[in-house]
Motif scaffolding. Structure first.
Motif, short mmCIF file in Angstrom:
data_model
loop_
_atom_site.label_atom_id
_atom_site.label_comp_id
_atom_site.label_asym_id
_atom_site.label_seq_id
_atom_site.Cartn_x
_atom_site.Cartn_y
_atom_site.Cartn_z
N VAL A 133 0.83 -1.20 0.00
CA VAL A 133 0.00 0.00 0.00
C VAL A 133 0.87 1.26 0.00
CG1 VAL A 133 -1.71 1.34 1.27
CG2 VAL A 133 -1.97 -1.12 1.08
N ILE A 134 1.97 1.22 0.74
CA ILE A 134 2.90 2.36 0.74
C ILE A 134 3.51 2.53 -0.66
CG2 ILE A 134 5.10 3.23 1.65
CD1 ILE A 134 4.38 1.94 4.31
N ILE A 135 3.82 1.43 -1.31
CA ILE A 135 4.32 1.50 -2.69
C ILE A 135 3.29 2.17 -3.59
CG2 ILE A 135 5.02 0.14 -4.70
CD1 ILE A 135 6.09 -1.97 -2.75
N LEU A 348 9.84 14.19 -7.90
CA LEU A 348 10.37 13.05 -8.65
C LEU A 348 11.11 12.09 -7.73
CD1 LEU A 348 11.76 14.77 -11.89
CD2 LEU A 348 9.74 13.30 -11.70
N LEU A 349 11.85 12.65 -6.78
CA LEU A 349 12.59 11.81 -5.85
C LEU A 349 11.73 11.41 -4.65
CD1 LEU A 349 15.27 10.50 -4.97
CD2 LEU A 349 15.85 12.66 -3.86
N LEU A 350 11.00 12.37 -4.12
CA LEU A 350 10.29 12.14 -2.86
C LEU A 350 9.22 11.06 -3.01
CD1 LEU A 350 10.82 13.40 -0.16
CD2 LEU A 350 8.97 15.00 -0.55
N PHE A 351 8.47 11.10 -4.09
CA PHE A 351 7.43 10.09 -4.28
C PHE A 351 8.05 8.72 -4.55
CE2 PHE A 351 4.40 13.61 -5.93
CZ PHE A 351 4.24 14.06 -4.63
N GLY A 352 9.21 8.72 -5.22
CA GLY A 352 9.92 7.46 -5.42
C GLY A 352 10.42 6.88 -4.11
N ILE A 353 10.88 7.76 -3.21
CA ILE A 353 11.35 7.31 -1.90
C ILE A 353 10.20 6.70 -1.10
CG2 ILE A 353 12.18 8.14 0.34
CD1 ILE A 353 14.02 10.03 -1.15
N ILE A 354 9.01 7.28 -1.22
CA ILE A 354 7.85 6.72 -0.53
C ILE A 354 7.61 5.29 -1.01
CG2 ILE A 354 5.35 6.89 -0.24
CD1 ILE A 354 5.66 9.93 -0.46
N ALA A 355 7.64 5.10 -2.33
CA ALA A 355 7.44 3.76 -2.89
C ALA A 355 8.55 2.82 -2.43
CB ALA A 355 7.40 3.83 -4.42
N HIS A 400 -12.16 4.47 -4.22
CA HIS A 400 -11.13 4.71 -5.21
C HIS A 400 -9.83 3.94 -4.90
CE1 HIS A 400 -12.98 8.24 -7.36
NE2 HIS A 400 -13.77 8.12 -6.31
N GLY A 401 -9.01 3.84 -5.96
CA GLY A 401 -7.70 3.21 -5.98
C GLY A 401 -7.03 2.81 -4.69
N MET A 402 -6.35 3.76 -4.02
CA MET A 402 -5.56 3.43 -2.84
C MET A 402 -6.42 2.88 -1.72
SD MET A 402 -3.43 5.89 -0.29
CE MET A 402 -3.03 7.03 -1.61
N ALA A 403 -7.57 3.51 -1.50
CA ALA A 403 -8.47 3.06 -0.44
C ALA A 403 -8.97 1.65 -0.73
CB ALA A 403 -9.64 4.02 -0.29
N LEU A 404 -9.36 1.40 -1.98
CA LEU A 404 -9.84 0.08 -2.37
C LEU A 404 -8.74 -0.96 -2.23
CD1 LEU A 404 -12.09 -1.67 -3.56
CD2 LEU A 404 -11.33 -0.98 -5.85
#
Length: 434
Positions: A133-135, A348-355, A400-404
């Protein structure tokens, strides 16, 4: 680890000397600043309100945890996509209602934990569910980051804007790798400053708003019954509340890490129920002001680990400074003047780091993806979440997406036979105790 590395400079309830109080608190302000202002920037809320709500939320958190948990709360990235979706559907007021309800969920969970203990929560949210889910959180935001980086204000491709984004990205990367000590903890802030300067040199910065702004100015609060009429709908509940599944797990992880840093089991005392309740109240207060939901910040835990200054008075000082900064019009206007390309480069970096942090959770927790059960759970979560699947029940009720993805992950983990829930619980508890 040497005794010098573990030596406590200031204990949790110790006051710093007056001469050091300012600089120690400002360090924490800088550590959270970049991420806290990025979230409202992305979802169309006021950065000034976000600063104020993070400060008020942190003071509330410290009060609820009886001054025993030195944690700072700031804007949560997990709610970016749901807030954008809720705002697009029903306006910013709907997003604030959803955020408030997410905080209510925290309060309910805290009360249940106080009555029954915390093992059931770990059982509900094992790494095989939370990691994917974090990804999803990180990768579902990838198109937003790329669009901000590549496009101009008209939504058209611009090589100049993309160049600014790439220069900003390069500054963040170099800061993360080559800087040491406290500077290594604020690469996002350094990237924003460096990218802003470069953008100004190539003519993308408009300072007219900064010149026109007053020194002291009330930011754009969003109060219920004043700026919007609160209405709770099933669609808002379905869109925002399930994200609490992710942020609750994130909270547990932060408390585990913080316990190791300060050499005190914070899960047991003052108790996970108190820290979750503090986090929930911080989110509810933020929603009532028009700020994004709050969560405990890993950046500030990093500051604690490096400085060995665990004082809640220092954390409280940073919160007070954040509130004051939110009322300085020049600062709010300066934040607003940051070009989208600069924030795109950061994203670009921060969202990648979250994943990547979701991947790290799977690795650190030794989740075996060779096991069909784990493979099925993670695969369904990733495709449903990143693909943006929507389950429509009625015209006004859809998930929606993430919640589902989060809901399906929890259900699959509960329904599929096998798994090592007890082993995962024991691993969490052993991690805290170590």
């Amino acid at each position: 680890m040497s005794s010098e590395d573990t030596k406590v400079v200031l204990g949790i309830n110790e006051n710093p000397p007056p001469g050091k109080f300012f600089i120690l608190s400002i360090q924490h302000l800088f550590a959270m600043f970049g991420a806290t202002i990025l979230v409202p920037y992305l979802v169309g809320l006021s950065p000034g309100v976000a600063l104020i709500s993070s400060g008020v939320g942190t003071l509330t958190f410290l009060l609820i945890t009886k001054g025993q948990v030195p944690a700072y709360v700031g804007s949560s990235f997990a709610f970016i996509a749901p807030i954008i979706a809720a705002t697009a559907a029903d306006g910013p007021g709907a997003a604030m209602i959803g955020s408030f309800l997410a905080g209510v969920v925290y309060g309910i969970v805290a009360l249940v934990i106080k009555a029954t203990g915390h093992r059931w929560l770990v059982k509900l949210l094992p790494p095989v569910v939370v990691g994917p889910v974090i990804i999803v959180i990180g990768l579902s935001l990838a198109p937003t980051a790329v669009g901000m980086a590549m496009n101009n204000s008209g939504g058209e491709y611009s090589l100049l804007h993309f160049t600014v984004a790439l220069v900003t990205l390069a500054i963040v990367i170099l800061s993360s790798i080559f800087l040491r000590g406290f500077l290594n903890l604020i690469p996002v802030l350094i990237g924003i400053v460096g990218g802003y300067i470069f953008a100004a040199l190539v003519g993308l910065v408009d300072l007219s708003g900064v010149k026109a702004a007053k020194i002291f100015e009330v930011p754009d609060f969003l109060f219920p019954f004043v700026h919007y009429s609160p209405t709770v709908t099933l669609s808002i509940i379905a869109l925002m509340v399930p994200v609490s599944i992710v942020t609750l797990s994130e909270h547990i992880g932060h408390q585990m890490v913080l316990s190791k840093v300060v050499h005190k089991d914070l899960i047991q005392r003052p108790g996970l129920h108190r820290s979750i309740m503090g986090d929930g109240f911080a989110t509810m207060l933020a929603a009532l002001m028009g700020g994004p939901p709050n969560t405990t910040y890993g950046e500030n835990i990093g500051v604690l680990a490096i400085t060995r200054v665990f004082s809640v008075f220092v954390i409280g000082g940073a919160a007070v400074f954040a509130i004051l900064f939110g009322f300085i019009g020049k600062i709010t206007a300066l934040i607003t003047s940051i070009p989208t390309a600069v924030m795109g480069g950061i994203s670009l970096l921060l969202f990648g780091i979250i994943a990547a942090s979701g991947l790290r959770m799977l690795v650190d927790s030794k989740v075996d993806l060779g096991d069909k059960r784990n493979l099925i759970i993670s695969s369904v979560i990733l495709v449903v979440g990143i693909g943006g699947a929507i389950m429509k029940f009625t015209a006004n009720f859809e998930i929606h997406g993430m919640a589902l993805a989060a809901i399906l992950g929890v259900l699959l983990n509960w329904a599929l036979p096998g798994g090592s829930v007890e082993e995962e619980i024991n691993m969490y508890e052993a991690e805290v105790e170590s």
